[in-house]
Motif scaffolding. Structure first.
Motif, PDB file in Angstrom:
ATOM      1  N   GLY A   6      -5.536   8.275   9.664  1.00 17.29           N
ATOM      2  CA  GLY A   6      -4.588   7.452  10.066  1.00 17.29           C
ATOM      3  C   GLY A   6      -4.928   6.006  10.171  1.00 17.29           C
ATOM      4  O   GLY A   6      -6.002   5.623  10.713  1.00 17.29           O
ATOM      5  N   VAL A   7      -4.098   5.049   9.768  1.00 22.75           N
ATOM      6  CA  VAL A   7      -4.287   3.798   9.897  1.00 22.75           C
ATOM      7  C   VAL A   7      -3.233   3.083  10.923  1.00 22.75           C
ATOM      8  O   VAL A   7      -1.898   3.075  10.516  1.00 22.75           O
ATOM      9  N   SER A   8      -3.552   2.534  12.064  1.00 20.58           N
ATOM     10  CA  SER A   8      -2.482   1.953  13.007  1.00 20.58           C
ATOM     11  C   SER A   8      -2.466   0.606  13.075  1.00 20.58           C
ATOM     12  O   SER A   8      -3.607  -0.020  12.540  1.00 20.58           O
ATOM     13  N   GLY A   9      -1.839  -0.022  14.034  1.00 20.75           N
ATOM     14  CA  GLY A   9      -1.342  -1.354  13.877  1.00 20.75           C
ATOM     15  C   GLY A   9      -2.407  -2.185  14.706  1.00 20.75           C
ATOM     16  O   GLY A   9      -1.885  -2.690  15.646  1.00 20.75           O
ATOM     17  N   ALA A  28     -15.374  13.243  -2.861  1.00 21.05           N
ATOM     18  CA  ALA A  28     -15.217  14.449  -3.833  1.00 21.05           C
ATOM     19  C   ALA A  28     -16.475  14.960  -3.886  1.00 21.05           C
ATOM     20  O   ALA A  28     -16.916  16.244  -3.866  1.00 21.05           O
ATOM     21  N   ALA A  29     -17.715  14.324  -3.925  1.00 13.54           N
ATOM     22  CA  ALA A  29     -19.038  14.641  -3.745  1.00 13.54           C
ATOM     23  C   ALA A  29     -19.463  15.446  -2.841  1.00 13.54           C
ATOM     24  O   ALA A  29     -20.363  16.340  -2.736  1.00 13.54           O
ATOM     25  N   HIS A  30     -18.541  15.025  -1.657  1.00 13.91           N
ATOM     26  CA  HIS A  30     -19.042  15.781  -0.513  1.00 13.91           C
ATOM     27  C   HIS A  30     -18.004  16.807   0.055  1.00 13.91           C
ATOM     28  O   HIS A  30     -18.067  17.302   1.021  1.00 13.91           O
ATOM     29  N   GLY A  31     -17.210  17.139  -0.872  1.00  8.19           N
ATOM     30  CA  GLY A  31     -16.229  18.072  -0.737  1.00  8.19           C
ATOM     31  C   GLY A  31     -14.909  17.789   0.074  1.00  8.19           C
ATOM     32  O   GLY A  31     -14.430  18.542   0.836  1.00  8.19           O
ATOM     33  N   VAL A  32     -14.884  16.501   0.167  1.00  7.26           N
ATOM     34  CA  VAL A  32     -13.632  15.738   1.106  1.00  7.26           C
ATOM     35  C   VAL A  32     -12.395  15.754   0.455  1.00  7.26           C
ATOM     36  O   VAL A  32     -12.362  15.321  -0.845  1.00  7.26           O
ATOM     37  N   GLU A  33     -11.282  16.482   0.959  1.00  6.83           N
ATOM     38  CA  GLU A  33     -10.025  16.118   0.565  1.00  6.83           C
ATOM     39  C   GLU A  33      -9.083  15.307   1.685  1.00  6.83           C
ATOM     40  O   GLU A  33      -9.415  15.759   2.827  1.00  6.83           O
ATOM     41  N   ALA A  34      -8.527  14.216   1.274  1.00  7.40           N
ATOM     42  CA  ALA A  34      -8.054  13.297   2.223  1.00  7.40           C
ATOM     43  C   ALA A  34      -6.581  13.150   2.126  1.00  7.40           C
ATOM     44  O   ALA A  34      -6.247  13.211   1.035  1.00  7.40           O
ATOM     45  N   ASP A  35      -5.888  13.077   3.200  1.00  3.12           N
ATOM     46  CA  ASP A  35      -4.538  12.547   3.359  1.00  3.12           C
ATOM     47  C   ASP A  35      -4.581  11.399   4.307  1.00  3.12           C
ATOM     48  O   ASP A  35      -5.305  11.296   5.129  1.00  3.12           O
ATOM     49  N   LEU A  36      -3.450  10.465   3.866  1.00  2.00           N
ATOM     50  CA  LEU A  36      -3.323   9.071   4.491  1.00  2.00           C
ATOM     51  C   LEU A  36      -2.174   9.120   5.033  1.00  2.00           C
ATOM     52  O   LEU A  36      -0.757   9.178   4.479  1.00  2.00           O
ATOM     53  N   VAL A  37      -2.121   8.335   6.306  1.00  2.00           N
ATOM     54  CA  VAL A  37      -0.652   7.922   6.906  1.00  2.00           C
ATOM     55  C   VAL A  37      -0.815   6.511   7.650  1.00  2.00           C
ATOM     56  O   VAL A  37      -1.892   6.464   8.295  1.00  2.00           O
TER      57      VAL A  37
END
Length: 196
Positions: A6-9, A28-37
């Motif tokens: 999350g990116v806040s103001g 990806a090399a660390h097996g991370v899938e990210a979602d962004l808001v």
């Protein structure tokens, strides 16, 4: 690892950018899938401080889209970080005010006992802030002020940013080499003896 960012103001978009750059190049090399808001003001500050639209290979959710999978505790997400995290956003999270997707996702992390890192960008702190920080920590969050360190002798602003992002990645359990780690004073013979 399934991660929500999350990116806040608050001022501090370079911290978010560096984290997202790391995740897009090494995640990806660390097996991370990210979602962004982004919150609305988070996007405004990003545009002011970065000057370009964020372009990353992650799903980017609107801040009032509660259909996002991480808005539910039944979705198997492992962790979330809010970077930068404004004092207002931290307070809403601390007191369970899920008025937007960032707040709801953070609420899910707390209620499901998952990792939540809040990279606070505010100074000075008022008593209201201090009480909200205490409440967030008591609820299970890690509150990590965006306080750069200097012992690695950063040469520019980017390396200062890395000192914060490296520690944030540590809290998420993601190996990184963004900064030189403290190894004590070397060589020991240069250490002045303490006064008797």
């Amino acid at each position: 690892m399934k991660l929500v960012v999350g990116v806040s103001g608050a001022s501090g978009a370079p911290y978010a950018k560096r984290l997202l750059d790391f995740l897009s190049s090494e995640g990806a090399a660390h097996g991370v899938e990210a979602d962004l808001v982004f919150t609305a003001t988070g996007k405004q500050v990003w545009m002011q401080e970065i000057g370009a639209e964020p372009r990353y290979p992650f799903p980017i959710w609107k801040n009032h889209d509660f259909t996002a999978p991480f808005a539910s505790g039944s979705a198997p997400y492992d962790a979330m970080c809010v970077v930068p995290c404004s004092a207002g956003q931290l307070s809403r999270i601390a007191y369970g005010l899920s008025v937007d997707l960032v707040g709801r996702a953070a609420d899910v992390m707390l209620k499901e006992k998952r990792r939540l890192v809040l990279c606070l960008r505010e100074t000075p702190l008022s008593l209201v802030h201090a009480r909200a920080i205490t409440a967030a920590i008591e609820a299970g969050a890690v509150v990590m002020p965006a306080s750069p360190s200097f012992y690695s002798q950063p040469r520019d602003t980017g390396e200062l940013v890395d000192t914060v992002v490296s520690r944030l990645l540590d809290r998420l359990g993601l190996p990184n080499a963004l900064m030189r780690r403290w190894e004590g004073l070397t060589p020991r013979r240069n250490v002045e003896p303490e006064d008797a």
